[in-house]
Structures are given as C-alpha cells and as structure tokens.
Design a protein around this motif. Structure first.
Motif, short mmCIF file in Angstrom:
data_model
loop_
_atom_site.label_atom_id
_atom_site.label_comp_id
_atom_site.label_asym_id
_atom_site.label_seq_id
_atom_site.Cartn_x
_atom_site.Cartn_y
_atom_site.Cartn_z
N ALA A 51 1.00 -1.22 0.10
CA ALA A 51 0.02 0.10 0.00
C ALA A 51 0.90 1.25 0.05
O ALA A 51 1.55 1.58 0.89
CB ALA A 51 -0.91 0.07 1.20
N GLU A 52 0.94 1.96 -1.12
CA GLU A 52 1.74 3.07 -1.34
C GLU A 52 1.23 4.27 -0.24
O GLU A 52 0.08 4.35 -0.05
CB GLU A 52 1.65 3.76 -2.61
N PRO A 53 2.25 4.74 0.45
CA PRO A 53 1.76 6.04 1.39
C PRO A 53 1.19 7.24 0.67
O PRO A 53 1.48 7.11 -0.60
CB PRO A 53 3.19 6.62 2.14
N ALA A 54 0.34 7.89 1.45
CA ALA A 54 -0.37 8.92 0.73
C ALA A 54 0.57 9.89 0.00
O ALA A 54 2.02 9.94 0.58
CB ALA A 54 -0.97 9.93 1.92
N LYS A 55 0.07 10.40 -0.98
CA LYS A 55 1.10 11.06 -2.01
C LYS A 55 1.16 12.56 -1.26
O LYS A 55 0.01 12.97 -1.31
CB LYS A 55 0.75 11.05 -3.46
N PRO A 56 2.12 13.30 -1.17
CA PRO A 56 2.32 14.62 -0.91
C PRO A 56 1.77 15.55 -2.14
O PRO A 56 1.91 14.78 -3.34
CB PRO A 56 3.47 14.88 -0.59
N ALA B 258 6.98 10.38 7.01
CA ALA B 258 7.18 9.06 6.31
C ALA B 258 6.73 8.92 5.00
O ALA B 258 7.37 8.59 4.08
CB ALA B 258 6.53 7.82 7.28
N ASN B 259 5.46 9.62 4.59
CA ASN B 259 5.00 9.42 3.29
C ASN B 259 6.04 10.38 2.26
O ASN B 259 6.23 9.99 1.27
CB ASN B 259 3.38 9.89 3.16
N GLU B 260 6.35 11.47 2.93
CA GLU B 260 7.14 12.24 2.04
C GLU B 260 8.41 11.55 1.63
O GLU B 260 9.07 11.86 0.62
CB GLU B 260 7.26 13.59 2.68
N LEU B 261 9.06 10.89 2.87
CA LEU B 261 10.41 10.26 2.62
C LEU B 261 10.29 9.51 1.48
O LEU B 261 11.17 8.96 0.48
CB LEU B 261 10.64 9.64 4.10
N TYR B 262 9.10 8.25 1.71
CA TYR B 262 8.78 7.53 0.67
C TYR B 262 8.94 7.93 -0.83
O TYR B 262 9.68 7.47 -1.65
CB TYR B 262 7.48 6.78 0.97
N TRP B 263 8.19 9.03 -0.99
CA TRP B 263 8.21 9.63 -2.43
C TRP B 263 9.46 10.46 -2.68
O TRP B 263 9.94 10.31 -3.95
CB TRP B 263 6.82 10.59 -2.40
N ALA B 264 10.15 10.88 -1.75
CA ALA B 264 11.39 11.61 -2.19
C ALA B 264 12.37 10.70 -2.46
O ALA B 264 13.24 10.63 -3.49
CB ALA B 264 11.88 12.17 -0.89
#
Lengths: 302, 362
Positions: free
Chosen positions: B31-36, B280-286
């Motif tokens: 499950a992908e974390p929420a996108k910023p 956490a979600n922003e780290l994932y997308w970064a």
C-alpha cells in the motif's frame, strides 16, 4: 458617540493608573529588538569559542580561543580588515562631501520645482535594491558597457572600470549617498537662515559663513550621517562581491565564507564578533571626537 | 523460521526488481503511502534547473501526480539551514537536496541524510555512484563533471590552448577567471606547477606557486553564473569552469569553446541526498524521486541537458558531446582526468580555502 466608545475601550485596556508606564510600554518593541540582537550576539560569542572538527564537521564541546588566534595569525583577515576600514573611511568622507551640498540646496532652494526634482532623485534609489544598482553599474562601466561604447565611438578605450577596489568604493558611495542626505537635511533645516544672513551682513564672505556658522550648526546631521555611512560601508557584503571581482573582499565577505563556504560556524562567529567590536569601537571614537552632544544626547539639549 | 521472514530491504529490492520492469520503474510497497501534493527539490538555477526539470521532474510528476517545486537557495547557504532543521528535529526545508558531493559528504559525516541503500535503481550503476567511506548510501552520486579550460574562440584563432600555463600569458592579464574558492583548480595547478596529483594533500607547493603566479594576472573570481556572464560581456578570455557552464554559454551564442589541457583537468561528482526529518510518506516519495533520477530514461534526459556523463551506464552522450574529452568515454579521455578523493577534499577544504584566499586577497 464614536469617540466616547473609543475612549471607554482605551480606559478599559489602558487605565489612567497605568499612564505613568506608557513611555516604558512604548519602548518595549525597541527593547525586544535589542534583546534579540544581544541574544544573537551572545550565541555567536559562545559559538566562536568552539573549534570545528573537520572529520565530523561538528564543533567541539571544549571552550577555546583558537578561532581568535587563527584570525590573528592569518594575514588574510588583517588585509581584508584594513581594506574594509580604509574603504569605509574613504566612502564616508566622499559621501559627506557630496551629500552636504545636495542637502543644503534641497533645503534652501527657493524653487519648488528644484526641490521636487532633488527629492525624487533622492528617494528613487530606495525603490531599487542595492544588488540591482550594483548590476546597473556593470552595465554602464563594463568592458562592453555604455561608457566604453561612448569611448569607443571617439576612438578611446576600452578601459577596465569595474572589478577593482575603486569601483567597490564608487558603488558604496552611490548606495549610501541618499542615506547621508536624509540625515543631513533635517540638520540644515534646523539652521535659521537669518543666522547665515546675519553673518554675511556683518561682512563674512559666504565661505567664512559656511565654515563658521553653517557647518558647525549642521554638525549633528553630519555626525549621524558619518556614523550610519561608516558602519553600513564597513559591514557591506554585496558591493565587494558584485563590483570587486572576487579579489576585493570586505570583512562581511569573510564572515560569509567562514559560515557558508567552509561550514565553520565557530570561525565565522569569531570573525563576526571581531567585526562588531571594531565597528563599535570606531563608532565610539567618532562620538568621542565629535561629541555625543552633537546628536542631541547632552543634558543641555533637554 | 527465518526462512519464512523477509526484511524491509529484501522486500523493497524484490519489489523494485519487479517494478523496474515497468516504464516508470519505481519500487512499490503493498500500500503506497499517501502522496504529498508536492516535493521540494533544491537545485542550481539556469541550465542546471532546466536539465533536472526536463530530465527527471516532469516525468516523475507525470507518473506520480506529485508536483516538483524548486528551491534555488545556494547549496552552501542551504546547508546550515538543513543541519539546524535536522538537529532540532524539525521538518527540513527541502525533500531532496541536489548538492556537490563534497558538501553532501560533510552532511553525511554529520549523519544528516537518510540511507538510500534500498533504492532498486542503484543496481547496475557505475561504481562512482557509491560514496566512499560510508556504510550504505547516505548520498548517491548522480553524474561526473570536468573542470575544463574554457576559452573565447576569438582570442585563440590558432585553435585551443594546449596548457593551463596559457593563463600566465601577460596578454590575458585581467581576462582570466577561476571559482572564488579555488574549487576545481587545485589538481590542475599542481600539475601545471610541476607537481604530481598523488602528492595532494601532503605536498601542494607546486599548486600554490602556480596559483601565486596567477594572482599577478589579476583573475576574476566568481561562481557558475558569473562565468557565462563574463564571457557574454567580453570581460574574460579564459576560465577554469565546469563544462556545463561553457556549453550553456555556447548555446546562448557566445563564442566559447573548451579543452582538456595536456596537464589534465579535475573531475568531480554531484549527488542527491534526502535530509532526515521528513514525514514518512514524503520520505517514501522523495526516495522514489531519487530512484527515478537514477533510471536510464531520467539520467539520459538530465545528463543530456547538462552535457555530463551520468552514473547509469546505459545512457548515451548528447550529440554535441560525442567524442569530446570533457564527456569521457575512451581510455585516453579518462587518463587526462585528475581525481582527488572526496574524503581528502572535505578534510582539507578549510586549509585550501584559506591558502587560496591568502593568495588572492593579498
């Protein structure tokens, strides 16, 4: 009705019994500002006593004067410091010489049109930032700039007019001139024109009147302008960077380099503290020589 | 029991290997974390920003729907802000920092960056992508660049100058330029002054003597945008600058070319890293952004814009750089590159800076 309501609100928020504290309360924002500056200085003073460890890029825990010793031992800092102080002194002198007649004519002219032109010319540079003005000089004084184009048209040049020490000083004078005029103008306004007329009616030549009447009476404005222009020139960063070509740094550039280029906040803080001490000491010398009373701080003027 | 367990890194690598087969090639969690709404990336301006935007950000935004905003704060100026934010456990001002490897290494030494070891696209990159002296990837090098000798073609009608020593020719007095911290010039000066690169940092007398002679030539000292500006305004004939700046000036119609002199030229790298303290979600997308920046498609677009060789071995040089030694591809090209390990650069930066300033401000 409206005034009564406002008065009631004022009495509720600031009762009559509190009036004795009004002046102190009005000073609070200024005190808060000074405290922020003092806190910043204290932080820098503390930071200046720690040495950088280049293996971890953290500053050490131990207190040491090593950063100050490094400043003392490195000729670069002395050269840059000397250049800054000399530059600030020259800029102050030239700016005052140019600003005084400008302020005098602006105040004394009988022509409303001339006064308006001088006022607009004075305030216009405030709407253009220092950096933009400096870049403007690059366009005018550069190798392929306006002036060299004119010289070229008559078979002269091109001349190298930027990226040297004189161009930095020139840029600073142009930047600081409006500040000086603004500080001198009220002092000239305060001189009763009839005193000058009285001097001349007693036989004094205009030059003598200027020397013995106008200049001494304009002293508060001249001292204030000298202080402001000197400290702003001494601590300037942008002009040496833009017009100095990288080899005419002032001390503020050395502070920047230490903080941002070599990531040494301890050394940067130490250089900044030295700069503050020197600027304060020189301002104190100016006030001692010319007298704080000239700024209206003496008891007699109360 | 261990047989049936899977750690996060293994999972990410497995997922990445699968995801890498997809056009966008991003690694994915169940499950992908929420996108910023957006990610802030620090960049250099001009050609540099245009290149990362066209090569990396636009395709990332298209694939994920996350907008990329740029922070053009000078890398040296952002660094203390980032350090302060991480130290105070605040959210850092940028999600991804595009940085010089030297600066990124300093941040890594202070443990400011997230570990990027789990990025699937790290697999198969050239060895230069890996930072030396660290466990894992607190930063990842993204391309190499060469500090070339750029010259105004009008001033050299006979062709390219052969040696860095041309800067000492009296006719170029006041018409040469270097970086204002001397960066990129030390190894070239060392060799031009009769020394050896291997002697750096123990014996750099040759370099300092050569730089001392250059001081008499009244050089201009500046930063990336200054070089383009100075060439454009006719202020200089010669400069030691990154090839991207010279190429940018040439593209803008300035009569500029560049060469790798016989003494060689310094090669260095830039890096991407992610500061600690992101949600956490922003780290994932970064991380997805950095991973994407290492993909063949993004590296090709990004490095085409910069005219630099990326760390992905599958990319091809842009047409105007084919056969150019500043975009090294042949063994003889690599022989002319002078490399100083980042650890040595970081440890000696302050001393070298002080000596350079002492000469130039004197």
């Amino acid at each position: 009705m409206l005034l009564d309501t406002l008065e009631a609100v004022r009495a509720l928020l600031w009762p009559r019994t509190m009036r004795r504290y009004s002046s102190a309360v009005l000073l609070l924002p200024a005190i808060a500002l000074v405290l922020v500056l003092v806190a910043g200085l204290a932080w820098m003073g503390e930071a200046s006593l720690h040495l950088l460890d280049t293996e971890t890029f953290d500053t050490g825990e131990d207190y040491t004067a090593a950063n100050y010793r490094e400043i003392g031992a490195q000729s670069t800092y002395w050269i840059v410091l000397g250049r800054s102080v000399l530059g600030a002194a020259i800029v102050t002198l030239v700016t005052l010489i140019l600003a005084f007649p400008y302020a005098y004519v602006m105040v004394r002219t009988a022509s409303a049109w001339t006064r308006k032109v001088l006022l607009v010319s004075l305030f216009l540079p405030f709407f253009i930032g220092q950096v933009v003005r400096a870049y403007g000089w690059l366009i005018i004084l550069g190798r392929e700039g306006l002036l060299n184009t004119v010289f070229g048209a008559v078979g002269l040049g091109p001349y190298k007019m930027i990226y040297n020490y004189p161009s930095v000083l020139f840029g600073l004078v142009q930047y600081l001139l409006p500040f000086a005029v603004l500080l001198i103008a009220p002092a000239v306004t305060a001189i009763d024109e009839e005193i000058e007329l009285a001097s001349e009616s007693l036989g004094a030549h205009w030059l003598r009147t200027f020397r013995h009447v106008t200049l001494p009476m304009a002293r508060p404005g001249l001292v204030a302008a000298a202080l402001v222009v000197f400290t702003l020139a001494l601590t300037d960063y942008a002009m040496p960077v833009i017009l100095g070509g990288g080899t005419n740094d002032f001390i503020a550039n050395a502070v920047y380099d230490a903080f941002f280029r070599i990531s040494d906040s301890g050394l940067g803080s130490a250089v900044a503290i030295v700069l503050v001490l020197i600027a304060t000491a020189l301002a104190a010398v100016i006030l001692t020589v010319l007298g704080a009373g000239t700024l209206g701080f003496s008891d007699e003027r109360r | 029991m261990k047989r049936n367990t899977i750690d996060r890194r293994t999972f990410l690598q497995g997922a990445g290997a699968f995801a890498a087969t997809l056009p966008f090639g991003r690694f994915a969690l169940a499950a992908e974390p929420a996108k910023p709404k957006e990610l802030i990336v620090r960049v250099w301006g001009g050609e540099w920003k245009d290149a990362i935007d066209a090569g990396v950000s636009q395709s990332f935004a298209k694939a994920t729907g996350i907008a990329i905003k740029y922070d053009e704060t000078e890398d040296n100026e952002l660094q203390p802000k980032l350090w302060a934010a991480v130290k105070q456990k605040r959210r850092p001002p940028v999600a991804v920092n595009w940085d010089t490897t030297t600066n990124a290494t300093k941040s890594a030494l202070k443990k400011m960056g997230e570990d990027l070891s789990d990025l699937p696209n790290l697999k198969g990159l050239l060895s230069v992508a890996q930072p030396l002296g660290f466990e894992g990837y607190p930063l990842v090098n993204v391309y190499s660049y060469v500090y070339v000798l750029a010259y105004r073609t009008d001033a050299f009608p006979q062709g390219a100058p052969k040696s860095w020593k041309v800067m000492l020719d009296p006719k170029f007095k006041g018409r040469i330029a270097l970086y204002n911290d001397g960066i990129g010039f030390h190894p070239a000066a060392q060799v031009a002054g009769g020394g050896k690169v291997e002697d750096i940092p123990k014996n750099m007398k040759a370099a300092w003597d050569f730089i001392g002679k250059l001081k008499a030539q009244k050089p201009l000292l500046g930063e990336d945008p200054d070089f383009t500006n100075w060439f454009q305004k006719g202020e200089i004939d010669l400069a030691c600058t990154i090839v991207t700046n010279a190429r940018g000036a040439k593209k803008n119609g300035v009569k500029v070319a560049w060469t790798i002199p016989e003494e060689g030229a310094k090669v260095d790298t830039d890096a991407l890293w992610i500061p600690k303290g992101l949600p956490a979600n922003e780290l994932y997308w970064a991380k997805q952004y950095v991973n994407h920046a290492l993909s063949t498609e993004a590296q090709q677009g990004w490095c085409d814009g910069l005219g630099l060789p990326g760390v992905n071995p599958n990319i091809k040089p842009p047409a105007d750089m084919v056969g150019d030694p500043a975009y090294p591809t042949k063994p003889e090209d690599f022989k002319k590159l002078l490399r100083v390990p980042n650890k040595i650069q970081v440890e000696n930066e302050k001393e070298w800076f002080g000596k350079f300033k002492a000469i130039m401000q004197g």
